[in-house]
Scaffold this active site. Structure first.
Site, mmCIF file in Angstrom:
data_model
loop_
_atom_site.group_PDB
_atom_site.id
_atom_site.type_symbol
_atom_site.label_atom_id
_atom_site.label_comp_id
_atom_site.label_asym_id
_atom_site.label_seq_id
_atom_site.Cartn_x
_atom_site.Cartn_y
_atom_site.Cartn_z
ATOM 1 N N TYR A 166 0.815 -1.321 -0.073
ATOM 2 C CA TYR A 166 -0.201 0.571 0.003
ATOM 3 C C TYR A 166 0.945 1.317 0.160
ATOM 4 O O TYR A 166 0.719 2.504 -0.722
ATOM 5 C CB TYR A 166 -1.083 0.123 0.766
ATOM 6 C CG TYR A 166 -2.068 1.114 1.504
ATOM 7 C CD1 TYR A 166 -3.383 1.324 1.131
ATOM 8 C CD2 TYR A 166 -1.651 1.579 2.484
ATOM 9 C CE1 TYR A 166 -3.383 2.582 0.720
ATOM 10 C CE2 TYR A 166 -2.728 2.727 2.342
ATOM 11 C CZ TYR A 166 -3.364 3.075 1.914
ATOM 12 O OH TYR A 166 -4.309 4.837 2.101
ATOM 13 N N LYS A 170 1.105 4.314 -2.807
ATOM 14 C CA LYS A 170 0.853 5.256 -2.362
ATOM 15 C C LYS A 170 1.357 6.407 -2.679
ATOM 16 O O LYS A 170 1.696 7.543 -3.090
ATOM 17 C CB LYS A 170 -0.229 5.836 -1.042
ATOM 18 C CG LYS A 170 -1.423 5.151 -0.682
ATOM 19 C CD LYS A 170 -2.413 5.080 -1.578
ATOM 20 C CE LYS A 170 -3.768 5.159 -1.436
ATOM 21 N NZ LYS A 170 -4.062 5.532 -2.328
#
Ligand code: NAI
Length: 316
Positions: A166, A170
């Site tokens: 993640y 991001k």
């Protein structure tokens, strides 16, 4: 203060069937935008799918007198991205705004990260933003106007344990925003990245063991902040970034429990070593304090801007 108005504007908000995206879409529609409510309608970890979530938000907007259409395609494929943009063209004839917000969560310690979860997280957050933004950008470039917001995360920019995939995705969105903002500026396409924090099914999906690992402060964060932990506290910044009023581009903004702030990647003035020959390892060691000193720094606007800064500092 003049009202920030979206009359005549067409917005795509990915993943707007719930959570943060829903509040962005409702606010844009209330201010006159026609909105594509895209949502796959699956679970917080990206499994399954249904029309229910997107349909509900469309109904909410229409019953308040606004304009919206539903789209159920996944952002995580090129075909899905194209279909989402086509939905805006079919219903409203153009695209002015893309808010890349869709995503799901699969946390794991780095040693447990498997290919399935790595691919799925990179596909939905990072490649998904490319798949939706690219066809929209071509339209924006031609019309000479556009606003793009990328939902990044403090987990990528600052780090968060158990979120290797993640955080990577991001942080990748920051790179995408940096480059697209440079390419888009002369065509009136402005791009910014967002670091939101809010209560949602995604934040609730963190299991207690993970919260424990993140530290007691993190666990207490939601509990003690009450209402300001709601998505509505993120929405004003996002809607501003999507507006014609906003002239910011190439920047990262954080919206967290009612605190709105620019985040940035800067470069310290550092230590200027010899120019005619490379510094020795020992010289680097001897000057490491100055190399890491962040009291004086710049925020380069591009790679070449960094060269200018280095040259200026050498001439000092
Ligand atoms: P959420 O789970 O409520 O919203 C995400 C939405 O995206 C869901 O409605 C989901 O159905 C949809 N979605 C998932 N995969 C999709 C796909 N392939 N195609 C289309 N739609 C899809 O979560 P939340 O918290 O509202 O998150 C919104 C964005 O903000 C996400 O990108 C998240 O990573 C980011 N974010 C959220 C934070 C928070 O504190 N809630 C913190 C940092 C970033």
């Amino acid at each position: 203060m003049s009202k920030v108005d979206f009359s005549g504007r067409v917005a795509i908000v990915t993943g707007s069937g719930g959570g943060l995206g829903r509040t962005y879409a409702l606010e844009l529609a209330a201010r006159g935008a026609s909105v594509v409510i895209n949502d796959l309608g699956g679970s917080f970890d990206g499994k399954g799918g249904s029309h229910r979530m997107a349909d509900q938000v469309v109904e909410e907007i229409r019953s308040a007198g606004g304009k919206a259409v539903a789209n159920y395609d996944s952002v995580a494929t090129r075909a899905g991205g194209e279909a989402i943009v086509q939905a805006a063209l079919d219903a409203f004839g153009k695209v002015d705004i893309v808010i890349n917000n869709a995503g799901h969560l699969r946390n794991a310690r780095f040693e447990d990260l498997n290919d399935e979860n790595l691919d799925s997280i990179l596909d939905v957050h990072l490649k998904g933003a490319v798949y939706v933004t690219q066809p929209a950008y071509k339209i924006m470039k031609k019309q000479g106007y556009g606003r793009v917001v990328f939902a990044s995360s403090a987990a990528g920019v600052f780090g968060n344990a158990q979120q290797a995939a993640y955080g990577t995705a991001k942080a990748g969105l920051i790179g995408l925003m940096n480059v697209l903002s440079l390419e888009g500026k002369e065509h009136g396409v402005l791009c910014n990245a967002l670091l939101p924090t809010a209560n949602s099914r995604m934040s609730e999906a963190m299991d207690p063991k993970q919260l424990e690992a993140f530290g007691a402060q993190y666990a207490a964060f939601g509990e003690h902040l009450g209402q300001s932990y709601e998505p509505a506290f993120v929405t004003p910044l996002v809607v501003y970034l999507a507006s014609e009023t906003c002239q910011s581009t190439h920047a990262i903004y954080s919206a967290s429990v009612g605190r709105y702030a620019r985040a940035f990647i800067g470069i310290a003035d550092g230590w200027n070593g010899p120019r005619l020959e490379p510094a020795s390892v020992e010289e680097v060691a001897a000057n490491f304090e100055q190399i890491t000193d962040t009291r004086s720094y710049s925020i380069p606007g591009s790679l070449s801007d960094e060269f200018d800064i280095i040259n200026r500092n050498f001439r000092k």
